[in-house]
Design a protein around this motif. Structure first.
Motif, short mmCIF file in Angstrom:
data_model
loop_
_atom_site.label_atom_id
_atom_site.label_comp_id
_atom_site.label_asym_id
_atom_site.label_seq_id
_atom_site.Cartn_x
_atom_site.Cartn_y
_atom_site.Cartn_z
N ASP A 253 66.41 42.88 42.80
CA ASP A 253 66.57 41.37 43.03
C ASP A 253 67.81 40.75 42.88
O ASP A 253 68.23 39.90 43.54
CB ASP A 253 65.76 40.81 41.90
CG ASP A 253 64.25 40.83 41.85
OD1 ASP A 253 63.76 41.45 42.94
OD2 ASP A 253 63.52 40.53 40.91
N GLY B 117 75.36 36.94 52.97
CA GLY B 117 74.97 36.50 54.35
C GLY B 117 75.16 35.19 54.69
O GLY B 117 75.78 34.99 55.70
N ASP B 118 75.11 34.25 53.84
CA ASP B 118 75.33 32.97 54.22
C ASP B 118 76.92 32.78 54.22
O ASP B 118 77.13 32.11 55.35
CB ASP B 118 75.03 32.04 53.00
CG ASP B 118 73.34 32.03 52.74
OD1 ASP B 118 72.63 32.23 53.69
OD2 ASP B 118 73.03 31.59 51.46
N ARG C 60 72.13 37.54 49.86
CA ARG C 60 71.90 36.26 50.49
C ARG C 60 73.31 35.42 50.31
O ARG C 60 73.70 34.64 51.21
CB ARG C 60 70.80 35.56 49.67
CG ARG C 60 69.31 35.66 50.18
CD ARG C 60 68.45 34.83 49.44
NE ARG C 60 68.52 34.84 47.98
CZ ARG C 60 67.92 35.72 47.23
NH1 ARG C 60 67.30 36.65 47.69
NH2 ARG C 60 67.79 35.47 45.95
N ILE C 61 74.15 35.72 49.37
CA ILE C 61 75.39 34.80 49.07
C ILE C 61 76.16 35.35 50.23
O ILE C 61 77.00 34.55 51.03
CB ILE C 61 75.90 35.19 47.86
CG1 ILE C 61 75.07 34.51 46.72
CG2 ILE C 61 77.56 34.63 47.78
CD1 ILE C 61 75.30 34.75 45.21
N ALA D 90 69.58 41.56 46.18
CA ALA D 90 69.20 40.68 47.03
C ALA D 90 69.75 39.44 46.99
O ALA D 90 70.11 38.66 47.85
CB ALA D 90 67.67 40.44 47.07
N LEU D 91 70.07 38.82 45.69
CA LEU D 91 70.98 37.62 45.39
C LEU D 91 72.26 37.66 46.17
O LEU D 91 72.64 36.86 46.70
CB LEU D 91 70.91 37.05 44.00
CG LEU D 91 71.88 36.11 43.84
CD1 LEU D 91 71.22 35.02 44.32
CD2 LEU D 91 71.97 36.01 42.15
#
Length: 177
Positions: A42, A52-53, A49-50, A45-46
């Protein structure tokens, strides 16, 4: 870390703009936090996301990421992204690999990040961390960040205490060693 009879490490900090940098950030976070704290995917994954953004939509005038290298090998990273308000930036995903700790890399990365934030005319920098990340918290405190609130949460497979820290950039920067 440098051992006896070895020359001092050559530490450099550069923008995270080489192929593989962003993937390394995600992988290093996942592997290191699993080994050090037992955090599950998890957390990875966080971080993904950071990253990827950032990769798909950052404003280069207001957001940046850096990689620290020791003798040409990736050894750390940090990101600065826009916050929820135009005058606020977020410091994200500071990491120094275990083998490279003690070389001042974390301090250099945070300094680079805050210099950029000032140059981009942010008024404050905020960050979220967990109380178990003692070395990172010491660095943040040395730069003048203050704890604004904390809250218990269950994330990454563990009971943790999340913390929000803030640095007002109109304050003079303390001398950091």
């Amino acid at each position: 870390m440098t051992q006896q009879n070895q020359p001092p490490a050559n530490v450099t900090v550069r923008r995270a703009d080489h192929p593989g940098d962003l993937g390394w950030v995600v992988m290093a976070h996942g592997e290191i936090y699993d080994r050090q704290f037992g955090w599950n995917t998890d957390f990875e994954a966080l971080v993904a996301r950071i990253v990827g953004d950032f990769a798909t939509g950052h404003d280069p005038a207001r957001e940046a990421a850096w990689i620290a290298e020791v003798d040409g090998e990736r050894a750390g990273c940090i990101f600065l992204v826009s916050g929820d308000e135009p005058e606020t930036a977020k410091l994200r995903i500071l990491l120094v690999t275990p083998a490279s700790r003690g070389l001042g890399i974390g301090t250099r990365l945070v300094d680079e990040c805050l210099t950029f934030a000032r140059d981009a005319h942010y008024q404050r920098v905020v960050l979220w961390t967990n109380d178990v990340l003692l070395s990172a918290r010491r660095i943040y405190q040395a730069f003048g960040f203050t704890l604004t609130d904390e809250e218990r949460h269950h994330s990454f497979g563990h009971d943790l205490v999340g913390q929000n820290w803030t640095l007002e950039l109109d304050q003079p920067s303390p001398t950091v060693r």
